[in-house]
Motif scaffolding. Structure first.
Motif, PDB file in Angstrom:
ATOM      1  N   MET A   9       0.853  -1.204   0.000  1.00 42.45           N
ATOM      2  CA  MET A   9       0.000   0.000   0.000  1.00 42.45           C
ATOM      3  C   MET A   9       0.885   1.250   0.000  1.00 42.45           C
ATOM      4  SD  MET A   9      -3.285   0.175  -0.114  1.00 42.45           S
ATOM      5  CE  MET A   9      -4.671  -0.503   0.765  1.00 42.45           C
ATOM      6  N   THR A  10       0.745   2.047  -1.015  1.00 40.21           N
ATOM      7  CA  THR A  10       1.499   3.304  -1.105  1.00 40.21           C
ATOM      8  C   THR A  10       0.562   4.461  -0.787  1.00 40.21           C
ATOM      9  OG1 THR A  10       2.600   2.219  -2.954  1.00 40.21           O
ATOM     10  CG2 THR A  10       3.142   4.518  -2.579  1.00 40.21           C
ATOM     11  N   ARG A  11       1.130   5.528  -0.273  1.00 41.05           N
ATOM     12  CA  ARG A  11       0.288   6.707   0.022  1.00 41.05           C
ATOM     13  C   ARG A  11       0.297   7.645  -1.177  1.00 41.05           C
ATOM     14  NH1 ARG A  11      -2.970   5.659   3.871  1.00 41.05           N
ATOM     15  NH2 ARG A  11      -3.330   7.889   4.139  1.00 41.05           N
ATOM     16  N   PHE A  12      -0.885   8.106  -1.548  1.00 41.98           N
ATOM     17  CA  PHE A  12      -1.015   9.053  -2.655  1.00 41.98           C
ATOM     18  C   PHE A  12      -1.793  10.276  -2.196  1.00 41.98           C
ATOM     19  CE2 PHE A  12      -0.558   4.936  -4.663  1.00 41.98           C
ATOM     20  CZ  PHE A  12       0.382   5.197  -5.647  1.00 41.98           C
ATOM     21  N   ARG A  13      -1.517  11.380  -2.866  1.00 41.03           N
ATOM     22  CA  ARG A  13      -2.322  12.591  -2.626  1.00 41.03           C
ATOM     23  C   ARG A  13      -3.057  12.885  -3.934  1.00 41.03           C
ATOM     24  NH1 ARG A  13       1.338  15.877  -0.079  1.00 41.03           N
ATOM     25  NH2 ARG A  13       1.773  17.077  -1.938  1.00 41.03           N
ATOM     26  N   VAL A  14      -4.371  12.801  -3.850  1.00 41.88           N
ATOM     27  CA  VAL A  14      -5.205  12.979  -5.045  1.00 41.88           C
ATOM     28  C   VAL A  14      -5.954  14.303  -4.912  1.00 41.88           C
ATOM     29  CG1 VAL A  14      -7.015  11.973  -6.485  1.00 41.88           C
ATOM     30  CG2 VAL A  14      -5.526  10.480  -5.113  1.00 41.88           C
ATOM     31  N   SER A  15      -5.825  15.163  -5.906  1.00 38.68           N
ATOM     32  CA  SER A  15      -6.614  16.399  -5.857  1.00 38.68           C
ATOM     33  C   SER A  15      -7.711  16.331  -6.904  1.00 38.68           C
ATOM     34  CB  SER A  15      -5.734  17.630  -6.037  1.00 38.68           C
ATOM     35  OG  SER A  15      -4.846  17.445  -7.077  1.00 38.68           O
ATOM     36  N   VAL A  16      -8.859  16.868  -6.530  1.00 40.20           N
ATOM     37  CA  VAL A  16     -10.035  16.778  -7.386  1.00 40.20           C
ATOM     38  C   VAL A  16     -10.757  18.124  -7.425  1.00 40.20           C
ATOM     39  CG1 VAL A  16     -11.261  15.711  -5.448  1.00 40.20           C
ATOM     40  CG2 VAL A  16     -12.235  15.555  -7.711  1.00 40.20           C
ATOM     41  N   HIS A  17     -11.197  18.494  -8.594  1.00 40.33           N
ATOM     42  CA  HIS A  17     -11.992  19.709  -8.779  1.00 40.33           C
ATOM     43  C   HIS A  17     -13.458  19.318  -8.901  1.00 40.33           C
ATOM     44  CE1 HIS A  17      -8.342  21.815 -10.791  1.00 40.33           C
ATOM     45  NE2 HIS A  17      -8.355  21.997  -9.491  1.00 40.33           N
ATOM     46  N   ILE A  18     -14.308  20.008  -8.165  1.00 42.61           N
ATOM     47  CA  ILE A  18     -15.751  19.803  -8.288  1.00 42.61           C
ATOM     48  C   ILE A  18     -16.356  21.131  -8.720  1.00 42.61           C
ATOM     49  CG2 ILE A  18     -17.870  19.237  -7.050  1.00 42.61           C
ATOM     50  CD1 ILE A  18     -16.029  17.434  -5.282  1.00 42.61           C
ATOM     51  N   ILE A  19     -17.037  21.119  -9.841  1.00 40.39           N
ATOM     52  CA  ILE A  19     -17.544  22.381 -10.392  1.00 40.39           C
ATOM     53  C   ILE A  19     -19.032  22.262 -10.719  1.00 40.39           C
ATOM     54  CG2 ILE A  19     -15.453  23.432 -11.348  1.00 40.39           C
ATOM     55  CD1 ILE A  19     -15.946  21.854 -13.883  1.00 40.39           C
ATOM     56  N   PRO A  20     -19.751  23.398 -10.620  1.00 37.94           N
ATOM     57  CA  PRO A  20     -21.173  23.364 -10.977  1.00 37.94           C
ATOM     58  C   PRO A  20     -21.324  22.937 -12.433  1.00 37.94           C
ATOM     59  CG  PRO A  20     -20.563  25.508 -10.055  1.00 37.94           C
ATOM     60  CD  PRO A  20     -19.299  24.737 -10.260  1.00 37.94           C
ATOM     61  N   ARG A  21     -22.301  22.131 -12.712  1.00 37.38           N
ATOM     62  CA  ARG A  21     -22.514  21.661 -14.086  1.00 37.38           C
ATOM     63  C   ARG A  21     -22.786  22.834 -15.010  1.00 37.38           C
ATOM     64  NH1 ARG A  21     -25.490  16.520 -13.941  1.00 37.38           N
ATOM     65  NH2 ARG A  21     -23.416  16.008 -13.213  1.00 37.38           N
ATOM     66  N   ARG A  22     -22.136  22.836 -16.161  1.00 40.21           N
ATOM     67  CA  ARG A  22     -22.347  23.882 -17.160  1.00 40.21           C
ATOM     68  C   ARG A  22     -23.826  23.976 -17.510  1.00 40.21           C
ATOM     69  NH1 ARG A  22     -18.554  26.688 -20.137  1.00 40.21           N
ATOM     70  NH2 ARG A  22     -16.663  26.795 -18.892  1.00 40.21           N
ATOM     71  N   GLY A  23     -24.303  25.200 -17.628  1.00 42.62           N
ATOM     72  CA  GLY A  23     -25.702  25.381 -18.002  1.00 42.62           C
ATOM     73  C   GLY A  23     -26.578  25.673 -16.807  1.00 42.62           C
ATOM     74  N   LEU A  24     -26.130  25.246 -15.614  1.00 44.30           N
ATOM     75  CA  LEU A  24     -26.892  25.581 -14.416  1.00 44.30           C
ATOM     76  C   LEU A  24     -26.419  26.942 -13.919  1.00 44.30           C
ATOM     77  CD1 LEU A  24     -26.919  22.282 -12.343  1.00 44.30           C
ATOM     78  CD2 LEU A  24     -28.903  23.468 -13.268  1.00 44.30           C
ATOM     79  N   LEU A  25     -27.368  27.742 -13.468  1.00 44.43           N
ATOM     80  CA  LEU A  25     -27.031  29.059 -12.946  1.00 44.43           C
ATOM     81  C   LEU A  25     -26.046  28.916 -11.774  1.00 44.43           C
ATOM     82  CD1 LEU A  25     -27.628  32.115 -12.851  1.00 44.43           C
ATOM     83  CD2 LEU A  25     -29.488  31.576 -11.278  1.00 44.43           C
ATOM     84  N   ASP A  26     -24.954  29.680 -11.822  1.00 48.88           N
ATOM     85  CA  ASP A  26     -23.929  29.629 -10.784  1.00 48.88           C
ATOM     86  C   ASP A  26     -23.806  31.035 -10.184  1.00 48.88           C
ATOM     87  OD1 ASP A  26     -21.672  29.477  -9.252  1.00 48.88           O
ATOM     88  OD2 ASP A  26     -20.300  29.037 -10.894  1.00 48.88           O
ATOM     89  N   PRO A  27     -24.642  31.330  -9.177  1.00 48.23           N
ATOM     90  CA  PRO A  27     -24.687  32.707  -8.663  1.00 48.23           C
ATOM     91  C   PRO A  27     -23.354  33.179  -8.084  1.00 48.23           C
ATOM     92  CG  PRO A  27     -26.070  31.248  -7.332  1.00 48.23           C
ATOM     93  CD  PRO A  27     -25.606  30.452  -8.500  1.00 48.23           C
ATOM     94  N   GLN A  28     -22.600  32.261  -7.463  1.00 50.99           N
ATOM     95  CA  GLN A  28     -21.286  32.654  -6.940  1.00 50.99           C
ATOM     96  C   GLN A  28     -20.368  33.071  -8.088  1.00 50.99           C
ATOM     97  OE1 GLN A  28     -19.140  30.888  -3.346  1.00 50.99           O
ATOM     98  NE2 GLN A  28     -20.141  29.141  -4.279  1.00 50.99           N
TER      99      GLN A  28
END
Lengths: 229, 85
Positions: free
Chosen positions: B1-20
């Motif tokens: 078992m090796t240790r990994f650092r995984v980074s992930v981006h979570i973004i609002p789905r395109r087409g849905l209003l993103d007020p922020q």
């Protein structure tokens, strides 16, 4: 009728729900802790408003993993009535008990009275109301913009699962009457089996003239009709 | 078992209003960044996990995204990077 009200860390409307059931309806209610594994014989389960788990990750996303939610899902699968109000609606959606998702409002946090129109009365939470009846009650949320794919929205409309819509004083579902940008002005829905109901407005905060409205009472009275049917 | 650092981006789905995203876009325009088109505000998660190799670490984080980290109704995710610790 016995109503179980789930208290999550961060819930803040559970006492209002208790007041509505016990003091206004005269029925029995019991507080259920989120770590419980037992609904204590509740006929109806209410997932109340608040900010469970600080709304970490997404509103409702963590609460659905609370031990009690397994029992709530079983209760729902057996046809038991589950009512999600505000954060409870968010939790029910995250848990897959209701369709869709609740996104950040189009114009930030809103705390204000709104008017909603009852669209269907063949559920345990709307049976004492009339179709087209307009009810005034408060909202208080930052993430209440109901969203789903267009195909899911069409299916919800076709299957009469849209129970409440934001409307103006004339009862019309206009853009201006929509407090959060919800698709098709949707304020509340039910599942396909019609025993799980969720809405963003707070009927439990509108059960007494002292609170500015008692329009929420008719929804709670519907529960009685269902319980004694 | 090796240790990994995984980074992930979570973004609002395109087409849905993103007020922020829209609020940030407007603020950038106010600052004079006229070239800015759309801005989308999402989340960036860094997950440290053990796995037998990079592929397994990435597959594991994909499952985490599908089951918890991203809302399948309204959000998309992408694995931004996997590094061995």
């Amino acid at each position: 009728m016995k109503v179980g009200i789930v208290r999550f860390p961060g819930s803040n409307c559970e006492d209002d729900a208790f007041h509505a059931v016990v003091d206004q309806l005269g029925e029995e209610a019991v507080m259920l802790w989120h770590k419980d594994h037992d609904l204590q014989g509740s006929d109806v389960v209410i997932l109340p408003g608040g900010f469970s788990y600080g709304d970490y990750l997404r509103a409702g996303a963590i609460a659905r993993f609370s031990p009690i939610m397994r029992e709530v899902a079983l209760h729902a699968a057996k046809g038991g009535i589950v009512l999600g109000i505000c954060n409870g609606f968010q939790i029910a959606c995250e848990a897959g008990l209701l369709p869709g998702a609740l996104l950040r409002n189009d114009a930030g946090y809103r705390s204000m009275p709104v008017t909603i129109r009852v669209e269907h009365t063949d559920t345990a939470f709307t049976s004492a109301a009339t179709v087209g009846q307009c009810l005034t009650m408060p909202i208080a949320h930052g993430e209440g913009r109901f969203a789903a794919g267009e195909d899911v929205l069409d299916q919800l409309e076709n299957d009469a699962q849209v129970l409440f819509r934001y409307v103006d004083a004339a009862g019309e579902a206009t853009v201006d009457a929509n407090p959060n940008g919800a698709m098709r002005n949707i304020a509340g829905v039910c599942n396909a089996a019609r025993n799980v109901i969720g809405l963003m407005p707070h009927p439990e905060r509108a059960v007494d003239p002292l609170l500015g409205s008692e329009d929420g009472l008719v929804l709670f009275e519907s529960l009685l009709v269902a319980a004694h049917a | 078992m090796t240790r990994f650092r995984v980074s992930v981006h979570i973004i609002p789905r395109r087409g849905l209003l993103d007020p922020q995203g829209k609020a940030v876009t407007d603020a950038l325009h106010t600052l004079g960044f006229a070239g800015v088109g759309e801005v989308h505000v999402g989340r960036h998660l860094v997950i440290e996990t053990g796995a037998k190799d990079i592929a397994a670490a990435e597959a594991s984080v994909r499952t985490m995204c599908e089951r918890l980290l991203a809302n399948p109704v309204t959000e998309d995710f992408e694995i931004a990077g996997v590094v061995k610790e």
